[in-house]
Design a protein around this motif. Structure first.
Motif, short mmCIF file in Angstrom:
data_model
loop_
_atom_site.label_atom_id
_atom_site.label_comp_id
_atom_site.label_asym_id
_atom_site.label_seq_id
_atom_site.Cartn_x
_atom_site.Cartn_y
_atom_site.Cartn_z
N GLY A 212 0.85 -1.18 -0.05
CA GLY A 212 0.13 0.07 0.04
C GLY A 212 0.86 1.28 0.06
N TRP A 213 0.24 2.27 -0.42
CA TRP A 213 0.82 3.78 -0.21
C TRP A 213 0.01 4.64 0.24
CZ3 TRP A 213 2.46 4.80 -6.31
CH2 TRP A 213 3.33 3.60 -6.87
N ASN A 214 0.68 5.23 1.23
CA ASN A 214 0.01 6.35 2.10
C ASN A 214 -0.37 7.33 1.28
OD1 ASN A 214 0.13 8.65 3.77
ND2 ASN A 214 -0.48 7.00 5.55
N GLY A 215 -1.46 7.88 1.04
CA GLY A 215 -1.86 8.98 0.24
C GLY A 215 -1.16 10.42 0.52
N ALA A 216 -1.11 10.39 2.05
CA ALA A 216 -0.37 11.84 2.46
C ALA A 216 1.03 11.85 2.18
CB ALA A 216 -0.55 11.98 3.69
N ASP A 217 1.71 10.80 1.98
CA ASP A 217 2.97 10.58 2.06
C ASP A 217 3.42 10.71 0.60
OD1 ASP A 217 3.75 10.15 4.41
OD2 ASP A 217 3.56 7.88 4.46
N ILE A 218 2.34 10.24 -0.25
CA ILE A 218 2.40 10.49 -1.77
C ILE A 218 2.39 11.85 -2.08
CG2 ILE A 218 1.34 10.07 -3.92
CD1 ILE A 218 2.98 7.71 -2.88
N VAL A 219 1.41 12.68 -1.76
CA VAL A 219 1.36 13.97 -1.79
C VAL A 219 2.63 14.75 -1.36
CG1 VAL A 219 0.19 16.12 -1.14
CG2 VAL A 219 -1.10 14.05 -1.61
N ASP A 220 3.22 14.29 -0.33
CA ASP A 220 4.51 14.82 0.11
C ASP A 220 5.52 14.86 -0.93
OD1 ASP A 220 3.12 16.18 2.48
OD2 ASP A 220 4.07 14.44 3.73
N ALA A 221 5.73 13.43 -1.35
CA ALA A 221 6.61 13.29 -2.40
C ALA A 221 6.39 14.00 -3.72
CB ALA A 221 6.64 11.68 -2.49
N LEU A 222 5.20 13.75 -4.15
CA LEU A 222 4.77 14.50 -5.46
C LEU A 222 5.29 16.26 -5.16
CD1 LEU A 222 1.59 12.99 -6.59
CD2 LEU A 222 3.94 13.19 -7.75
N CYS A 223 4.76 17.01 -4.12
CA CYS A 223 5.14 18.20 -3.86
C CYS A 223 6.73 18.27 -3.98
CB CYS A 223 4.70 18.77 -2.65
SG CYS A 223 2.94 18.78 -2.67
N GLU A 224 7.46 17.76 -3.39
CA GLU A 224 9.14 17.64 -3.25
C GLU A 224 9.40 17.51 -4.61
OE1 GLU A 224 12.77 15.45 -1.44
OE2 GLU A 224 11.09 15.11 -0.36
N TRP A 225 8.93 16.47 -5.28
CA TRP A 225 9.66 16.12 -6.82
C TRP A 225 9.15 17.35 -7.62
CZ3 TRP A 225 6.78 14.13 -11.40
CH2 TRP A 225 7.35 13.71 -12.32
N PHE A 226 7.93 18.02 -7.45
CA PHE A 226 7.61 19.12 -8.59
C PHE A 226 8.44 20.15 -7.95
CE2 PHE A 226 3.01 17.45 -8.98
CZ PHE A 226 3.35 17.18 -10.06
N THR A 227 8.74 20.47 -6.60
CA THR A 227 9.74 21.55 -6.25
C THR A 227 10.97 21.49 -6.83
OG1 THR A 227 8.37 22.16 -4.29
CG2 THR A 227 10.63 22.88 -4.29
N ASP A 228 11.53 20.38 -6.74
CA ASP A 228 13.05 19.91 -7.04
C ASP A 228 13.26 20.02 -8.54
OD1 ASP A 228 13.71 18.91 -4.63
OD2 ASP A 228 13.62 16.81 -5.09
N LEU A 229 11.74 20.06 -9.69
CA LEU A 229 12.07 20.24 -10.88
C LEU A 229 11.63 21.84 -11.13
CD1 LEU A 229 10.10 17.04 -12.23
CD2 LEU A 229 12.32 17.66 -12.34
N GLY A 230 11.66 22.67 -10.17
CA GLY A 230 11.46 23.97 -10.42
C GLY A 230 10.01 24.53 -10.74
N ILE A 231 9.03 23.66 -9.96
CA ILE A 231 7.66 23.88 -10.31
C ILE A 231 7.08 24.46 -8.82
CG2 ILE A 231 5.40 23.01 -10.73
CD1 ILE A 231 6.82 20.90 -12.65
N ASP A 232 6.65 25.61 -8.72
CA ASP A 232 5.96 26.16 -7.68
C ASP A 232 4.61 25.61 -7.37
OD1 ASP A 232 4.96 27.61 -5.48
OD2 ASP A 232 4.88 29.42 -6.78
N VAL A 233 4.34 24.80 -6.41
CA VAL A 233 3.45 24.01 -5.95
C VAL A 233 2.49 24.63 -5.08
CG1 VAL A 233 4.45 21.82 -6.11
CG2 VAL A 233 4.51 22.72 -3.83
N SER A 234 2.65 25.95 -4.78
CA SER A 234 2.11 26.72 -3.90
C SER A 234 0.61 27.22 -4.38
CB SER A 234 2.52 28.18 -3.65
OG SER A 234 2.53 28.97 -4.51
N GLN A 235 -0.36 27.28 -3.58
CA GLN A 235 -2.03 27.57 -3.69
C GLN A 235 -2.04 28.56 -4.90
OE1 GLN A 235 -4.29 27.25 -0.39
NE2 GLN A 235 -3.81 25.12 0.16
#
Length: 65
Positions: free
Chosen positions: A34-57
């Motif tokens: 299983g994949w914990n949804g909150a952990d997935i969201v955190d991983a995606l946000c970090e991944w996007f940020t590392d790629l230079g994408i602003d994930v702010s609202q």
């Protein structure tokens, strides 16, 4: 079943996707697969940020070509 990516895993972009997936499998996936949804969201946000994408609202969608 072996993986059959429909993208070039050796391209810089493909390598980023593979790194994200492998990080999830290694660091987030539990013993039952299983994949914990909150952990997935955190991983995606970090991944996007590392790629230079602003994930702010307040950020706007990224324009496409």
């Amino acid at each position: 079943m072996p993986h059959r990516p429909t993208f070039d895993t050796t391209s810089p972009e493909g390598a980023e996707i593979v790194d994200l997936f492998n990080g999830i499998k290694t660091n987030i996936e539990d013993d039952e697969g299983g994949w914990n949804g909150a952990d997935i969201v955190d991983a995606l946000c970090e991944w996007f940020t590392d790629l230079g994408i602003d994930v702010s609202q307040t950020s706007k969608p990224i324009p496409t070509a």
